[in-house]
Design an enzyme around this catalytic site. Structure first.
Site, PDB file in Angstrom:
ATOM      1  N   GLY A   1      20.195 -19.651   6.776  1.00  0.00           N
ATOM      2  CA  GLY A   1      19.995 -18.408   6.049  1.00  0.00           C
ATOM      3  C   GLY A   1      18.803 -18.329   5.126  1.00  0.00           C
ATOM      4  O   GLY A   1      18.628 -17.325   4.456  1.00  0.00           O
TER       5      GLY A   1
ATOM      6  N   CYS B   1      18.218 -16.600  15.335  1.00  0.00           N
ATOM      7  CA  CYS B   1      18.901 -17.872  15.041  1.00  0.00           C
ATOM      8  C   CYS B   1      18.870 -18.042  13.535  1.00  0.00           C
ATOM      9  O   CYS B   1      18.064 -18.780  12.984  1.00  0.00           O
ATOM     10  CB  CYS B   1      18.191 -19.052  15.704  1.00  0.00           C
ATOM     11  SG  CYS B   1      17.805 -18.747  17.432  1.00  0.00           S
TER      12      CYS B   1
ATOM     13  N   CYS C   1      10.504 -26.039  13.694  1.00  0.00           N
ATOM     14  CA  CYS C   1      10.113 -27.034  12.699  1.00  0.00           C
ATOM     15  C   CYS C   1       9.809 -28.351  13.372  1.00  0.00           C
ATOM     16  O   CYS C   1      10.236 -29.418  12.927  1.00  0.00           O
ATOM     17  CB  CYS C   1      11.159 -27.170  11.603  1.00  0.00           C
ATOM     18  SG  CYS C   1      12.824 -27.067  12.188  1.00  0.00           S
TER      19      CYS C   1
ATOM     20  N   ASP D   1      23.688 -16.226  14.995  1.00  0.00           N
ATOM     21  CA  ASP D   1      23.542 -17.656  15.270  1.00  0.00           C
ATOM     22  C   ASP D   1      24.601 -18.050  16.269  1.00  0.00           C
ATOM     23  O   ASP D   1      25.707 -17.511  16.244  1.00  0.00           O
ATOM     24  CB  ASP D   1      23.666 -18.489  13.992  1.00  0.00           C
ATOM     25  CG  ASP D   1      23.083 -19.873  14.183  1.00  0.00           C
ATOM     26  OD1 ASP D   1      21.864 -20.032  13.959  1.00  0.00           O
ATOM     27  OD2 ASP D   1      23.820 -20.781  14.597  1.00  0.00           O
TER      28      ASP D   1
END
Lengths: 347, 393
Positions: free
Chosen positions: B194, B190, B319, B213
Site C-alpha cells: 500500500g 498490484c 524492484c 492484489d
C-alpha cells in the site's frame, strides 16, 4: 682504555653481570668500568670513590645536570631530562638511564623515549633491566647467524617505537607470548616477529587478541605466516572488520570453504591492511572514499547496537560476529568449538 | 547416514534459549544429514553476482555492498493527518522534501535555459518535454546524502491517523511519473502493501482508485494500511475500491476504464532476497515460480494496457535490477499489445525525470527503455525500475 666516543655494540652478558653487581654495591660508580661517554678516567679522585661518602647519597639525587652531561646529553637535552625526572619524582632515574644507555641507545633517542613515555622515569633500574633481559631472551635481539656479531636492531627499535613496553611486567609479556604460541599456534619465531612489529599487543586484552586472530583465521581464511607478514595485530579489530567486510560485501573477498577454496582470488592480507586508506580504496576495493566512510559509519552503529544487545543477555562468551547473513552454519560451528579442535594433541 | 535430529526445537547455545522452528524451515530428518548448507540469501546473491556483474559491470560492487547494508528510508507525508507540525518536526531532525527541492531546482534551471533558447533555435532542447509534469502535492522527506540517520516510527494524531509512512523513497518515483491529474480514475494493479497506493491518494487528484492484489492476506494488509492513514470519512466516500483477484483478469473485465494505471508487478525483490531468508523466492522450492515471473509480469502489464483508456498513461515498475524482468518485459508487452490486441503503446521518455532527481538518487546510465534507480551507499534507495507508457488508441 676507552675513548669518549659512543659505542653502539652492546656489552657481553658477563660485563652486564659485573656492572649490576657494582651498582648494587656502589650506585654511583658510573664513572668506572665501561661507560664510554664518561671522561672521568682522567679525574683521579673519582677513580676510587670512598664508599661511605657515596652511599650516603640516595641514587635519585645523583641525577644532576652534571651527571646528565657526562652521560652524553647536550645542555638543552639535559635540562629537559632533569625537568622531566624531577616532575615525575622517580627515585631511580639514574639507573634507568644507565640501563637504556647499556642497550646502546644514544642520548637523543633516550630523550625521545622519555618524552613519549614519562612513566619510564618512575621505574626501578633493576626492574627495567630484568624486563629488557627477558625481551632479549625471547629472541628480540637474536641475530640471524652466530658468526655475525649480535645486531641489536630489533630490541632498540621496539623500545624506541613503543616505550610503554618497558612498563609492562615480565609476567604480562609471558602471558601474551603464550597466547600467541599455544592458542594461536604461531611459531616462536612468528611470535617474536609479532612482538617486534606490533608491541601494542602486549597491552591488549587477551580475549580481544584471541578474537582478532579467530576473525582472521576463520572469517577471512588467513593463515599464520600471512598474518605476521601483514602485521595483523597493528590494526584495531574494528578497522580490520571494516576493510574486510567492505571487500566481502562488494564481492571482492570470499571466506574459503571447508577445503580452503574460493570462487575468486582473494587479495592478500598485506595488500588490504598494510596500505593507506587511499591506496586500499583505489587499488583493492576500487570504491569512492564517501562510500567507504558511510560504510564505516554503518558498521560502527551495527557494532554498537550488538554490543548493547549483549549487555542485556547474561552471556559471557565472546561477541559473535553477526555481520553477514551468508555465514555458513559450519563456520559458526567451527568457531565455537575452536578450542577443542585446535589444541595440539598432548600425547 | 541420517542424523537423528529433533527438528521442532532449536537450542540456541550461546543464549541458552529454545526456539520453535516453523514447519517450512524444518529439515526432513529422514533424508538430511545436516542442515541446509546454502541459505536462499546465498543462492540469491550468487544469482545476482552471475547476472549483474555482466549487466552492470563496474557498477555492480557498489550496488552489491549497498544492497547488503541497511536500507535508507523516506517519510511519505500523510496530508490527511491533522497533526500540525509533522513536517517541521521531521525537518528539525535534518531531512528535507526531495520532491520540492529537486523540482524547484529544475524549474530554475529550466527558466534559465528557456531564456537562452528563446534567442536560438535548438532542436535538442524541447522545453515542453522537459517541463516537469508531476503531482506537486506528494511530499517525501529524506535525510541528506551520506546521512545514515533513521526515522522514528510515525505517531498517531488526535483521530488516530499516522503522520507519515516510511518506505523506500525511490518507490515514490513511479507514482510521480504517473502524473495523476484531477478527476482521473486510477487502477493500481498490484497494490499491496500500500505504499504507492497511499502516495497516489496524496495527490488529491484521484476521482476513483481501484486497488487490487492477488493475495488475500496482502489485501488485508493494504486495507489496514489505508485505515491507519486515511480518515474514516474519506474511506466512506467510496472513492477507493479494493479487490483481491488476479490482475490479469482485470484487463478484460475493465477494458478502457482508467486514465492512469500503475503496474507494480511482483518481482524477485532483489534487496529483500539478498537479506531476508524467510520465504525467499530464491529458495529451491520456488524455482519454477521464479522462472515464470517474466511471463506473469508481461501478462500483468498487458492487462494494465488493456484497462487503460486511449491517451492514458501506464507506469510499469519493479524492484529488481534484472533486465529480464524490466526492459525485456516492457518490450515484449509492447509488441504483444500491437500484434495480438492491436493496441499501440508508446514509451514516454523519462530522462528529464531522472535528471531532475539525480541529486537524490543514483540512476543507471543509458537504459534501452525506462529508468533504473541503483542502490549506492551514499543514497541507499532502490533498486526501482520504472517505465512510462502511453496508450495511443
Amino acid at each position: 682504555m676507552y675513548s669518549t666516543e659512543q659505542h653502539l655494540l652492546p656489552p657481553s652478558i658477563s660485563q652486564i653481570v659485573r656492572w649490576m653487581w657494582r651498582w648494587s654495591v656502589c650506585p654511583v660508580a658510573v664513572s668506572r668500568g665501561y661507560m664510554p661517554f664518561c671522561s672521568t678516567q682522567q679525574k683521579p679522585h673519582q677513580a676510587n670513590p670512598s664508599p661511605i661518602s657515596q652511599v650516603t647519597h640516595r641514587p635519585g639525587n645523583q641525577l644532576t645536570l652534571c651527571s646528565l652531561l657526562k652521560m652524553g646529553f647536550s645542555e638543552t637535552q639535559a635540562k629537559e631530562m632533569h625537568e622531566g625526572a624531577t616532575k615525575s619524582r622517580g627515585k631511580h632515574v639514574h639507573s634507568v638511564l644507565t640501563a637504556l644507555l647499556l642497550l646502546g641507545l644514544n642520548p637523543s633517542s633516550i630523550l625521545k623515549i622519555m618524552q613519549k613515555c614519562p612513566e619510564v622515569y618512575s621505574l626501578k633500574g633493576a626492574d627495567l633491566q630484568q624486563r629488557i633481559d627477558h625481551l632479549r631472551k625471547m629472541g628480540l635481539v637474536e641475530g640471524v647467524s652466530l658468526s655475525v656479531p649480535l645486531f641489536p636492531g630489533s630490541l632498540q627499535r621496539m623500545i624506541s617505537r613503543y616505550p610503554k613496553v618497558m612498563l609492562l611486567p615480565v609476567k604480562r609479556v609471558n602471558m601474551v607470548s603464550r597466547l600467541l604460541r599455544e592458542k594461536c599456534l604461531f611459531t616462536i619465531h612468528q611470535a617474536t616477529d609479532i612482538l617486534r612489529d606490533s608491541p601494542e599487543v602486549l597491552e591488549q586484552d587477551l580475549s580481544k587478541l584471541e578474537y582478532k586472530f579467530q576473525y582472521a583465521y576463520f572469517r577471512m581464511g588467513v593463515r599464520q605466516p600471512e598474518m605476521v607478514k601483514a602485521k595483523l595485530f597493528r590494526l584495531s579489530l574494528s578497522e580490520l572488520r571494516c576493510r574486510h567486510c567492505f571487500l566481502e560485501q562488494r564481492g571482492l573477498y570470499q571466506t574459503p570453504d571447508k577445503k580452503g577454496q574460493t570462487l575468486i582470488l582473494n587479495p592478500p592480507l598485506k595488500d588490504i591492511l598494510c596500505v593507506s586508506e587511499e591506496t586500499y580504496l583505489v587499488q583493492v576495493a576500487m570504491a569512492d572514499a564517501d562510500e567507504f566512510h558511510v560504510f564505516r559509519k554503518l558498521m560502527a552503529r551495527e557494532q554498537e547496537e550488538e554490543g548493547r544487545e549483549d549487555e542485556y543477555s547474561s552471556d559471557e562468551e565472546l561477541e559473535e560476529d553477526k555481520d553477514d547473513d551468508e555465514d555458513d552454519d559450519g563456520l559458526h560451528r567451527r568457531k565455537r568449538h575452536w578450542n577443542t579442535g585446535y589444541k595440539k594433541d598432548r600425547k | 547416514m541420517a542424523a537423528s535430529v529433533l527438528t521442532r526445537f532449536c537450542i540456541n547455545k550461546s543464549k541458552g534459549s529454545i526456539r520453535f522452528i516453523q514447519r517450512r524451515y524444518r529439515v526432513k530428518t529422514k533424508w538430511a544429514a545436516t542442515r541446509p548448507t546454502f541459505p536462499a540469501t546465498e543462492l540469491a546473491l550468487h544469482n545476482f553476482d552471475t547476472s549483474y556483474s555482466i549487466q552492470l559491470r563496474d557498477l555492480w560492487p557498489s550496488i552489491r555492498v549497498a544492497m547488503l547494508s541497511e536500507q535508507k528510508y523516506g517519510a511519505l507525508i500523510n496530508s490527511f493527518s491533522s497533526a500540525p507540525n509533522v513536517i517541521t518536526e521531521l525537518e528539525a531532525q535534518g531531512c528535507k522534501d526531495f520532491i520540492s527541492i529537486d523540482c524547484t531546482r529544475n524549474e530554475v534551471h529550466q527558466s534559465s535555459l528557456d531564456s537562452m533558447t528563446s534567442h536560438r533555435d535548438s532542436a535538442e532542447l524541447d522545453p515542453a518535454a522537459l517541463q516537469p509534469s508531476m503531482s506537486p502535492d506528494i511530499k517525501c522527506l529524506v535525510f541528506p546524502k551520506g546521512d545514515i540517520s533513521r526515522f522514528n516510527p510515525a505517531r498517531p494524531d488526535s483521530s488516530g491517523i499516522l503522520g507519515y509512512y516510511l518506505l523506500d523513497a525511490a518507490s515514490v518515483l513511479p507514482v510521480l511519473a504517473l502524473d495523476v491529474q484531477p478527476g482521473h480514475t486510477v487502477l493500481d494493479l498490484c497494490a499491496a502493501p500500500g505504499g504507492k497506493t497511499l502516495a497516489l491518494l496524496q495527490t488529491h487528484s484521484v476521482n476513483h482508485l481501484w486497488a487490487n492484489d492477488l493475495s488475500g492476506s496482502r489485501t488485508m494488509r493494504l486495507r489496514r494500511t489505508l485505515q491507519s492513514y486515511l480518515p474514516k470519512e474519506f474511506l466512506e466516500e467510496n472513492k477507493i475500491h479494493i479487490t483481491s483477484t488476479d490482475g490479469r483478469q482485470l484487463g478484460m473485465t475493465e477494458e478502457k476504464s482508467f486514465e492512469r494505471v500503475l503496474v507494480d508487478v511482483p518481482c524477485t525483490t532483489d534487496r529483500h532476497s539478498a537479506m531476508v531468508e524467510e520465504n525467499n523466492i530464491f529458495k529451491r522450492s520456488r524455482t519454477k515460480e521464479r522462472q515464470k515471473l517474466p511471463l506473469l509480469q508481461t501478462q500483468l502489464l498487458l492487462a494494465g494496457i488493456q484497462a487503460t483508456r486511449g491517451g492514458g498513461n501506464i507506469v510499469y515498475s519493479t524492484c529488481s535490477l534484472s533486465q529480464l524482468q524490466n526492459e525485456c518485459v516492457v518490450q515484449q508487452a509492447i509488441s504483444l499489445a500491437q500484434q495480438e490486441l492491436g493496441i499501440t503503446v508508446q514509451v514516454q521518455d523519462l530522462r528529464w525525470f531522472a535528471q531532475c532527481f539525480s541529486d537524490t538518487f543514483h540512476f543507471a546510465p543509458q537504459l534501452s527503455v525506462g529508468e533504473l534507480v541503483l542502490p549506492h551507499l551514499c543514497a541507499n534507495f532502490g533498486p526501482i525500475y520504472m517505465c512510462k507508457l502511453q496508450r495511443m488508441n
